[in-house]
Design a protein around this motif. Structure first.
Motif, short mmCIF file in Angstrom:
data_model
loop_
_atom_site.label_atom_id
_atom_site.label_comp_id
_atom_site.label_asym_id
_atom_site.label_seq_id
_atom_site.Cartn_x
_atom_site.Cartn_y
_atom_site.Cartn_z
N TYR A 55 0.78 -1.40 0.06
CA TYR A 55 -0.12 0.01 0.05
C TYR A 55 0.84 1.18 0.16
CZ TYR A 55 -4.49 -2.51 1.16
OH TYR A 55 -5.58 -2.98 0.98
N THR A 58 1.40 3.23 -3.10
CA THR A 58 0.13 3.53 -3.83
C THR A 58 -0.56 4.92 -3.22
OG1 THR A 58 -1.27 2.37 -2.47
CG2 THR A 58 -0.38 1.19 -4.15
N TYR A 60 -3.47 4.92 -2.34
CA TYR A 60 -4.57 4.29 -1.88
C TYR A 60 -5.58 5.11 -0.95
CZ TYR A 60 -7.57 0.34 -0.10
OH TYR A 60 -8.66 -0.30 0.19
N ALA A 64 -11.17 4.18 -3.72
CA ALA A 64 -10.83 4.13 -5.18
C ALA A 64 -9.87 2.96 -5.31
CB ALA A 64 -10.38 5.18 -5.94
N GLU A 65 -9.64 2.34 -6.21
CA GLU A 65 -8.54 1.10 -6.31
C GLU A 65 -7.16 1.65 -6.29
OE1 GLU A 65 -8.23 -2.08 -6.90
OE2 GLU A 65 -10.29 -1.99 -5.86
N ASN A 67 -3.57 3.17 -7.05
CA ASN A 67 -2.68 3.42 -8.27
C ASN A 67 -1.28 3.19 -7.64
OD1 ASN A 67 -4.75 3.77 -10.35
ND2 ASN A 67 -5.05 5.74 -9.12
N SER C 83 -12.55 0.19 2.90
CA SER C 83 -11.75 -0.41 2.10
C SER C 83 -11.83 -1.82 1.78
CB SER C 83 -10.04 0.03 2.70
OG SER C 83 -9.93 -0.97 3.81
#
Lengths: 309, 277, 422
Positions: A55, A58, A60, A64-65, A67, C83
């Motif tokens: 993580y 990213t 995060y 949202a997903e 990136n 999440s």
């Protein structure tokens, strides 16, 4: 390391004998003994750690997903004044470690040596640790506030009042002192357990040789407690860096400015309020590495001792 | 406990004075919490430190019933007892294997356990929660017991390993030579000899499990543990300190009792006796 | 969605008609889980009980389950639930940045709330960047200055004549100081004191255009109208407006408790779901509590308006397994009968304009209710979370003297710029 098979020492012969007598592959059995511990730790701690490491690369936000953004979070950390301040605060905190060890150690030895009322003290010193930081915080809030009892006492003695928790130069130390007071009972307990392995005939012998109280401490008690002291140092360091959230939240909320913001508090802030789990993971990884580094140093000292004995 | 010369006894008496003061300061919060719990909120706001003028048990009743602490209490007891027992068994087995038996790869295992000691809960919150979901352990007491065991285990294994490593080898080697199986040695010798450390672990882990908020919050979302129920008593704006204090007194009482009962045995010197015998 | 709603509404009406007929509408038992940080609070409990009872009566087979989370861990927990895509059906959120930064995890409510849109106020704080509504507001929040009439009289001030502009406020403060009374209670441990100060001063100091620019992030901290507020913060502290030790005093509730003990004359309070008029009346007596709107540093010659915005509201999570029911539940939190209870038991200022407030007899509550019709934006509700957090820190450093107004404004400009980029 105490617990590692470094020694091809004198017991080699004996252990060869042991293997034969005990029969059925003892090495496999030993592995079987540690398996439950290993499995639990791996599933619930190591795997999440690696996941969290992922993580941290990213953006995060929990919704949202994620990136992949490479080292961008870490680059931002290097420029984040709040994070840099939290590192400085952490170093200051760690520098107080000797007090965190010495105070409960001395008290434990005194109790062990039969200080009058020792049994009572042993019971009572543990009380603050049992109470939640909310109660401890509520009390110290009122004691340490500007118009609080502590300042009233100082004024009566002719000193001027200080805003202990509201002043950047005193807030962190006040926080540390309160936490130390609230948790020394835990280390005391560990030291008492360790003291029970110090053979009392060694103390008796020293006594007969005419050794003074302090000499027996220094030459016999403390050296024989060394592994426990190091253990306590590691555990205390970890505690200092990971379980001060409750008190910070109640006493100072990280302020004034960032003067009592520790990495742990910042992780909470970024993860929850700011909703940036990716960035919080990056802080977490830095915190983890620092703790691991510190502990490695402490453990290195420890293994040296283990080899000596 | 060793005998001390008269002059040193006098020194100890002098030292006892600051120690007694420290003890007083340690008792004070308990008194404060009890006293606050007996006040109404209004009285607490107006007079925080004075004795409760008209003591009331309303806060205890309210905490126990309306805030459902009675339900949560059962959960806390179940989970704490389960986790502590599991911790003691798993840690002492592992400590025995790592400190005494030693095997190829034990250094690696020990290192893994040490590394996991450094992982703060906050660091792994999201992945940990997703792991729990993947294993279908959310909202299960077994799940919380396993999670507690995993989180507090590194510390326990570490302590047991250090403790067993300090024991004189003669204590258990004789038995091994006599042909007892490893499991028998563990059960008949290592467990009893580990008593001071195991009791210490028992107390510390009871405290950790009992006082934990964060892990429990994530794992038991429907049916809470006691400390989570108490943490939730803190409102956003209005912290009702007397109500909170009542909850904390109720929650702390069992721990204090357990500690006072068991702490006598911490220094029972079982290892010392064994050496002499 | 619309189809589903129609279906649901029909179901609701039928269900209401057939209460008691077992096994109707929902063959299977459904539990709706609601997360909040309030439902266990004794003062708000009657409201939550009412919503639950009414909803369960209207939807046989449905159980509403409140889970009150510790407030300090609320967003951490919500974050993990989001999440993982698993958790509660309905969640309570703070209006402004906390709601807006989580719209990605919430169900769009535009169609569902069309019928209550005009009755309920406070929508902008729950509207996402895309212009859609994501939660149903249940309270209105705003800042008013409460004062202790006895202390004012003691200082020779007339409680009937509240300050209309900065000069008058300054004169009042001087009079209080002369009488040995601390003018303002202040708790800034978490930076909330500075947050309230900022919004209270911006309310009548900025034009509508400036407020709009602020909301867009176009009005910089270093611009004169913003810096004036920072400067006033520093000056007021230097001039002895505030109780000592503000940085170590929690706003909730240390600051307010010291006001309740009569230790200081004024405090910037809320009118939100925690109704301070009710709380203060309980300690000081209803006729001893006065209230006024904070005047701005400059201007403020016309009538002063109360800064107002949506307070807290209920959203529906995307991962709810019963979204239609969950939406109906979120809406029922703003149903007039429940809102009436919210107002009467907790003294909350409800988002529902149909609530009958005529029976309230607290003088300060009456005054506040009169101001509600015409409010101005609440500046801090239009900051990003990161900016707000930095303002908390800088406000404390301005008090300790470790930074200057210019340096603080420059740092806040940076945070504003970087959070706008995101």
């Amino acid at each position: 390391m105490t617990a590692t098979p470094t020694s091809k020492d004198a017991s080699d012969a004996r252990s060869g004998q042991r293997k034969r007598r005990v029969g059925a592959n003892p090495e496999r059995l030993a592995l079987f003994f540690v398996l439950p511990a290993l499995a639990l730790v791996t599933i619930f701690r190591i795997v999440p750690l690696i996941w969290g490491l992922g993580y941290s690369f990213t953006d995060y936000n929990g919704i949202a997903e994620p990136n992949f953004i490479g080292l961008a979070n870490y680059a931002e950390l290097a420029r984040d004044p709040a994070f840099l301040d939290s590192l400085v605060n952490m170093l200051i905190l760690i520098a107080t470690l000797p007090i965190w060890i010495a105070l409960p150690l001395v008290l434990a030895i005194l109790i062990h040596q039969g200080v009058p009322g020792g049994k009572l003290f042993r019971a009572v010193y543990f009380f603050p640790a049992v109470l939640s930081s909310v109660i401890v915080g509520a009390i110290f809030n009122v004691l340490l506030r500007y118009d609080g009892s502590f300042n009233a006492m100082l004024k009566a003695l002719g000193f001027s009042a200080v805003d202990w928790l509201g002043n950047s130069s005193t807030a962190l130390f006040s926080l540390i002192a309160v936490q130390l007071w609230a948790t020394f009972g835990m280390s005391l307990l560990i030291f008492l357990a360790g003291l029970s392995t110090v053979p009392s005939d060694m103390l008796e012998a020293a006594k007969l040789d005419g050794a003074k109280l302090l000499q027996t401490w220094w030459y016999i008690v403390i050296p024989s407690l060394k592994p426990i002291i190091e253990f306590a140092a590691v555990v205390t360091t970890i505690g200092m860096l990971t379980s001060m959230f409750g008190l910070i939240y109640v006493l100072t909320a990280g302020g004034p400015g960032t003067s009592t913001t520790l990495p742990e508090f910042l992780i909470w802030l970024e993860q929850g309020k700011m909703n940036r789990p990716g960035y919080a993971s990056a802080i977490s990884m830095v915190l983890f590495l620092m703790m691991a580094g510190l502990a490695a140093i402490q453990i290195r000292i420890m293994s040296k001792n283990a080899n000596l004995s | 406990m060793s005998a001390v010369a008269p002059r040193e006894r006098r020194i100890l008496w002098v030292i006892a004075i600051p120690m007694a003061l420290l003890a007083l300061s340690a008792v004070y919060p308990v008194f404060f919490a009890l006293n606050a719990a007996l006040k109404s909120r209004k009285e607490f706001v107006l007079n925080r430190f004075g004795l409760a003028s008209s003591p009331t048990f309303d806060n205890f009743v309210q905490a126990w019933t309306r805030s459902r602490l009675s339900d949560y209490f059962v959960n806390s007891v179940t989970v704490t007892v389960g986790a502590v027992l599991l911790l003691i068994i798993v840690a002492s087995l592992a400590g025995y294997a790592l400190a005494v038996l030693r095997f190829r790869g034990s250094k690696l295992v020990f290192t893994i356990i040490l590394v996991s000691l450094m992982i703060p809960v906050q660091v792994v919150l999201v992945p940990f929660y997703r792991t729990m979901i993947a294993l279908d352990l959310v909202n299960s007491r077994i799940g919380l017991i396993l999670a507690y065991t995993a989180f507090f285990l590194p510390f326990s294994v570490y302590l047991m390993t250090a403790f067993y490593a300090r024991l004189p080898r003669e204590l258990y080697e004789a038995a091994q030579i006599d042909g007892a199986s490893l499991l028998q040695v563990w059960w008949h010798i290592m467990l009893p000899m580990g008593k001071p450390a195991l009791i210490t672990l028992g107390i510390l882990n009871t405290l950790y499990c009992w006082n934990d908020v964060l892990i429990s919050l994530l794992v038991l979302q429907d049916n809470r543990t006691l400390m989570v129920g108490i943490a939730a008593l803190r409102g956003e704006y209005t912290t009702n300190v007397p109500l909170l204090a009542a909850g904390i007194v109720l929650a702390a009482a069992p721990i204090v009792i357990i500690y006072v009962v068991f702490q006598r045995q911490i220094v029972s010197g079982i290892a010392v006796g064994a050496v002499k015998g | 969605m619309r189809h589903a709603m129609k279906h649901l509404r029909a179901g609701t009406i039928l269900a209401a008609a057939l209460v008691g007929t077992a096994g109707f509408a929902y063959a299977e038992d459904v539990t709706l889980t609601v997360w909040d940080w309030k439902s266990g609070d004794p003062t708000t409990a009657p409201y939550f009980d009412k919503v639950k009872a009414d909803f369960e009566a209207a939807h046989p087979g449905v159980t509403v389950k409140y889970v009150m989370q510790p407030h300090d861990q609320y967003y951490t927990l919500l974050g993990t639930a989001i999440s993982a895509g698993q958790g509660p059906d309905v969640v309570l959120l703070h209006g402004g940045s906390q709601a807006k930064e989580r719209t990605g995890a919430l169900v769009k409510l535009d169609d569902a709330v069309a019928d209550i849109k005009s009755r309920v106020a406070g929508w902008p704080e729950f509207t996402g960047a895309d212009g859609s509504v994501y939660a149903v507001p249940i309270s209105i929040q705003g800042f008013a200055v409460y004062f202790n009439k006895d202390l004012w009289t003691k200082a020779g001030l007339d409680p009937a004549k509240v300050p209309a502009n900065w000069a008058e406020l300054k004169a009042d403060v001087e009079a209080l100081k002369k009488a040995g009374i601390t003018p303002f209670a202040l708790g800034n441990k978490e930076g909330f004191g500075a947050e309230f100060w900022f919004s209270a001063l911006a309310a009548n100091g900025w034009t509508a255009e400036q407020q709009a620019a602020w909301a867009k992030g176009d009005l910089k901290w270093s611009s004169p109208e913003v810096k004036a507020i920072l400067q006033a913060w520093v000056d007021a502290n230097k001039d002895g407006w505030f109780a000592e030790g503000a940085n170590s005093t929690a706003k909730f509730m240390d600051e307010y408790e010291s006001f309740e003990r009569g230790e200081n004359a004024n405090t910037i309070g809320l009118i939100s779901d925690v109704a301070h008029w009710k709380e203060f009346d309980g300690f000081l007596g209803g006729d001893k509590v006065g209230v006024y709107v904070m005047p701005p540093v400059e201007g403020g010659n016309g009538t002063l308006k109360l800064p107002l915005s949506g307070g807290i509201g209920y959203g529906v999570t995307k991962f709810s397994k019963n979204p239609d029911l969950a939406i109906a539940l979120a809406k029922s939190f703003a149903a007039t009968p429940a809102m009436q209870v919210f107002f009467e038991s907790a003294g909350a200022i409800p988002s529902d304009t149909a609530v009958d407030t005529s029976k309230v007899d607290s003088p300060s509550a009456k005054e506040i209710l009169g101001w509600l019709k015409d409010g101005v934006p609440l500046a801090h509700a239009n900051m990003s979370t990161a900016e707000l957090e930095e303002w908390h820190r800088q406000s404390q450093l301005l008090f300790t003297g470790e930074t200057t107004v210019d340096k603080a404004a420059a740092r806040l400009d940076e945070v504003q710029a970087s959070s706008k980029k995101k």
